[in-house]
Design a protein around this motif. Structure first.
Motif, PDB file in Angstrom:
ATOM      1  N   CYS A   1       0.841  -1.216   0.000  1.00 57.75           N
ATOM      2  CA  CYS A   1       0.000   0.000   0.000  1.00 57.75           C
ATOM      3  C   CYS A   1       0.869   1.256   0.000  1.00 57.75           C
ATOM      4  O   CYS A   1       0.605   2.234   0.702  1.00 57.75           O
ATOM      5  CB  CYS A   1      -0.952   0.011   1.204  1.00 57.75           C
ATOM      6  SG  CYS A   1      -2.272  -1.201   1.100  1.00 57.75           S
TER       7      CYS A   1
ATOM      8  N   THR B   1      -4.751   4.981  -2.038  1.00 57.72           N
ATOM      9  CA  THR B   1      -4.026   5.290  -0.800  1.00 57.72           C
ATOM     10  C   THR B   1      -4.479   6.613  -0.187  1.00 57.72           C
ATOM     11  O   THR B   1      -3.878   7.093   0.766  1.00 57.72           O
ATOM     12  CB  THR B   1      -2.506   5.349  -1.056  1.00 57.72           C
ATOM     13  OG1 THR B   1      -2.260   6.252  -2.138  1.00 57.72           O
ATOM     14  CG2 THR B   1      -1.952   3.980  -1.397  1.00 57.72           C
TER      15      THR B   1
ATOM     16  N   GLY C   1      -0.362   3.986   2.633  1.00 56.85           N
ATOM     17  CA  GLY C   1      -1.414   3.565   3.568  1.00 56.85           C
ATOM     18  C   GLY C   1      -2.796   4.006   3.152  1.00 56.85           C
ATOM     19  O   GLY C   1      -3.349   3.559   2.170  1.00 56.85           O
TER      20      GLY C   1
ATOM     21  N   THR D   1      -4.614   0.599   3.311  1.00 51.57           N
ATOM     22  CA  THR D   1      -4.260  -0.113   4.533  1.00 51.57           C
ATOM     23  C   THR D   1      -5.461  -0.258   5.465  1.00 51.57           C
ATOM     24  O   THR D   1      -5.766  -1.340   5.943  1.00 51.57           O
ATOM     25  CB  THR D   1      -3.127   0.633   5.271  1.00 51.57           C
ATOM     26  OG1 THR D   1      -1.994   0.723   4.416  1.00 51.57           O
ATOM     27  CG2 THR D   1      -2.737  -0.095   6.541  1.00 51.57           C
TER      28      THR D   1
END
Length: 194
Positions: A114, A163, A174, A178
């Motif tokens: 990610c 992201t 992230g 994530t």
């Protein structure tokens, strides 16, 4: 026509015949275009729509199968398409409560971590206008008639992630990828294996 030939105006008869041929050709062309639009010559198989938002069950963290299989048709011009729907909200929803996404086409390592590593990543979809319905269509074919669009080759995998995070659409690490597992793998099956 015989009268025209007798009076020395033979060309009028030829013009009438040519006009008849032209009208017939135009009718045939119009009919042929109609069948092209209907998809009978270049069939398009549509995959199920993909709603790119955190409430879609495909992105649930306990769903480990974020893979969509893509098949090439048996004919050279057969292909599949998928519509990616951006998050859409009514205008009475506060701006802080809506999702914004940039959907990137990335490599496997970026997909797994990610984390976008390239300086100029390929953006597939801009989901930046949450109060307007936005749909992006991907056509899975090995040659695209439009410049700068993606081409998908049999036997290859194509990775997509988002992201972004609330308040930071340009985040490259992230974010929704994530926290909400917002990533998809399109696996283009090899034509030799099916």
């Amino acid at each position: 026509l015989i009268t025209s030939l007798v009076s020395g105006q033979w060309w009028v008869g030829r013009v009438v015949i040519m006009m008849g041929i032209l009208v017939t050709m135009l009718c045939l062309i119009q009919t042929r275009l109609g069948t092209l639009r209907a998809g009978s010559v270049f069939p398009v198989d549509r995959l199920a729509d993909l709603y790119w938002n955190t409430s879609n069950p495909i992105f649930r963290i306990d769903n480990t199968d974020h893979i969509i299989d893509v098949n090439y048709g048996s004919l050279p011009h057969q292909y599949q398409q998928i519509n990616i729907y951006c998050p859409y909200y009514q205008r009475n929803i506060r701006r802080e409560d809506v999702e914004h996404h940039l959907i990137y086409n990335v490599g496997k390592e970026e997909f797994d971590t990610c984390r976008i590593r390239t300086a100029q990543p390929r953006i597939v979809a801009y989901c930046t206008q949450p109060y307007e319905q936005k749909i992006f269509t991907l056509s899975f074919r090995s040659f695209s008639p439009m410049p700068n669009t993606m081409e998908f080759h049999p036997g290859q995998d194509y990775y997509f992630i988002s992201t972004a995070s609330p308040g930071d659409i340009h985040r490259t690490v992230g974010g929704y990828c994530t926290r909400n597992h917002m990533k998809i793998l399109f696996k283009v099956l090899d034509t030799e294996t099916y």
